[in-house]
Design an enzyme around this catalytic site. Structure first.
Site, PDB file in Angstrom:
ATOM      1  N   HIS A 159      -3.660   5.787   3.523  1.00 59.16           N
ATOM      2  CA  HIS A 159      -4.377   4.597   3.062  1.00 59.16           C
ATOM      3  C   HIS A 159      -3.797   3.322   3.661  1.00 59.16           C
ATOM      4  O   HIS A 159      -4.532   2.442   4.122  1.00 59.16           O
ATOM      5  CB  HIS A 159      -4.328   4.550   1.535  1.00 59.16           C
TER       6      HIS A 159
ATOM      7  N   ASP B 295       0.836  -1.188   0.000  1.00 62.25           N
ATOM      8  CA  ASP B 295       0.000   0.000   0.000  1.00 62.25           C
ATOM      9  C   ASP B 295       0.879   1.250   0.000  1.00 62.25           C
ATOM     10  O   ASP B 295       2.011   1.220  -0.486  1.00 62.25           O
ATOM     11  CB  ASP B 295      -0.934  -0.033   1.218  1.00 62.25           C
TER      12      ASP B 295
ATOM     13  N   SER C 181     -11.429  -1.256  -0.885  1.00 58.36           N
ATOM     14  CA  SER C 181     -10.197  -1.363  -0.100  1.00 58.36           C
ATOM     15  C   SER C 181     -10.492  -1.849   1.306  1.00 58.36           C
ATOM     16  O   SER C 181      -9.839  -2.767   1.826  1.00 58.36           O
ATOM     17  CB  SER C 181      -9.505   0.003  -0.026  1.00 58.36           C
TER      18      SER C 181
ATOM     19  N   ASN D 185     -13.621   0.189  -7.552  1.00 62.39           N
ATOM     20  CA  ASN D 185     -14.704   1.115  -7.185  1.00 62.39           C
ATOM     21  C   ASN D 185     -15.326   1.834  -8.373  1.00 62.39           C
ATOM     22  O   ASN D 185     -15.781   2.961  -8.229  1.00 62.39           O
ATOM     23  CB  ASN D 185     -14.169   2.177  -6.208  1.00 62.39           C
TER      24      ASN D 185
END
Length: 431
Positions: free
Chosen positions: A89, A54, A260, A194
């Protein structure tokens, strides 16, 4: 155009930071949906290292302190020198997997699905507001950072790899890295993406859509597909992905929505399974996740939520049933992690056997074809001859009947009546 050009976090922030004393209560619905309370009676994930590929993880957050191992920053050089990484994130995802809370009895802050697991942070993406974001997504030197991150995590002992990231197509190196991870018994979990809002069928996202990776969709509060979650035939399972609370860098807390978050939650459940059954193959872990779901679609499968919403307690029960079995591929090249996925991409150390070519006897095909054509032509000539003869016979009968009528008009009714009636009756049966 680089395959990495569209690499981006599959993540949407929905609100400002929350206070620590609000977080645990706000997590209650998500934790209840996953049924972690019953799962924690068996395991809390101790002994499992989960790699989080990430934007980086803050190891000093008080809900993660002591649980994070910081790996390499594979994005180095994208940001201007001296620019610190944001790590929002990545910290968020790590907290959903292995957050252990803080305070008396660790009752405050974020509690992850596998709170006793450890996290290996490997930085492979930039936040979209970091100054080097454009350079990172356009320069060839960063094209295979995900592949490098996967291999690094495997070699450092990760048993689960969380990839809450999304791109529109994979590289050959990523395919090979995934094969390598699976061959070492590592479970890979990735976000379905998404881009599903307003679409009947959302696009395929990578690495989620590659063989060997568990593709995770997001479920809303009613445990239906979240509006933004991609809908495609490779989605395997879903998890809560709306209004999910998690940690942010600097002891902050955030609430957001996205595939996520759902992916991180599923990675936590996978960590529980690997903690309980460390030798279980990735294929059997995936089977335990898919068969131990709640809210299974009416037809058994739906491209929006896959086989259903993950349930930690049920997944562990399924894993117990599967633990006595093995699920390992066999055959030429099946265990060769470096074998290319398709022809023309370079020779691997163990190439597939040549394709067997079946040669046909073209001479016999021509002979039998000619015989069939001749037979068809003969049949046509015979039918034509029959039609001609029938027409001649009909004209002869009509001529004789006309001559007889001129000689003896009284015979018309006797001759034509019975013949006409007989012909009508015959035509009804023949027809």
């Amino acid at each position: 155009m680089l395959a990495l050009a569209v690499l981006a976090p599959a993540f949407v922030l929905a609100a400002a930071p929350a206070r620590a004393d609000q977080v645990r209560g706000s997590q209650r619905q998500v934790l209840r949906t996953l049924d972690v309370a019953h799962a924690w009676r068996l395991t809390r994930g101790a002994g499992v290292l989960v790699a989080v590929l990430d934007s980086g993880v803050d190891p000093r957050h008080h809900d993660l302190v002591g649980s994070v191992v910081t790996g390499p920053d594979l994005t180095r050089g994208a940001n201007p020198r001296g620019t610190p990484p944001r790590r929002l994130h990545g910290t968020y995802m790590a907290s959903l997997i292995a957050g252990h809370g803080h305070g008396p009895g660790r009752s405050d802050g974020v509690i992850g699905v596998a709170p006793a697991a450890r996290v290996l942070s490997v930085r492979v993406i930039l936040e979209d507001d970091e100054p080097g974001f454009h350079a990172f997504n356009s320069q060839a030197r960063f094209e295979n950072v995900v592949a490098r991150g996967i291999r690094y995590a495997v070699d450092k002992g990760a048993r689960v790899i969380n990839m809450s990231i999304s791109k529109d197509r994979p590289t050959r190196q990523e395919r090979a890295a995934i094969r390598y991870a699976v061959s070492k018994g590592v479970v890979l979990v990735a976000a379905a993406g998404n881009d599903g809002a307003g679409r009947r069928d959302g696009p395929y996202s990578y690495p989620a859509s590659l063989p060997g990776v568990i593709s995770v969709g997001a479920a809303d509060h009613g445990l239906h597909k979240a509006s933004f979650s991609n809908r495609n035939s490779l989605v395997q399972v879903a998890a809560p992905g709306v209004d999910v609370f998690g940690a942010g860098p600097g002891d902050q807390y955030w609430v957001g929505r996205g595939t996520s978050q759902a992916t991180a939650l599923v990675s936590g459940v996978a960590a529980l399974i690997k903690a309980r059954y460390p030798r279980m193959s990735p294929a059997l872990v995936a089977q335990a996740l898919t068969t131990g779901v709640t809210r299974r679609p009416a037809r058994g499968y739906d491209p929006g939520v896959g086989f259903g919403v993950v349930n930690a307690a049920r997944a562990l029960a399924e894993a117990a049933r599967l633990a006595r079995h093995r699920h390992t591929a066999s055959g030429p090249g099946a265990q060769d992690a470096d074998l290319p996925m398709s022809a023309g991409l370079g020779a691997g150390p163990a190439p597939l056997p040549p394709v067997r070519v079946v040669r046909r006897d073209t001479g016999m095909i021509t002979l039998y074809g000619g015989i069939a054509l001749a037979a068809t032509a003969g049949t046509g000539v015979s039918l034509a001859a029959v039609v001609v003869l029938l027409r001649r016979g009909g004209r002869g009968r009509r001529a004789r009947a006309a001559r007889g009528a001129r000689r003896t008009p009284s015979n018309v009714r006797e001759a034509r009546g019975p013949v006409a009636a007989g012909a009508d009756v015959a035509s009804k049966y023949v027809a």
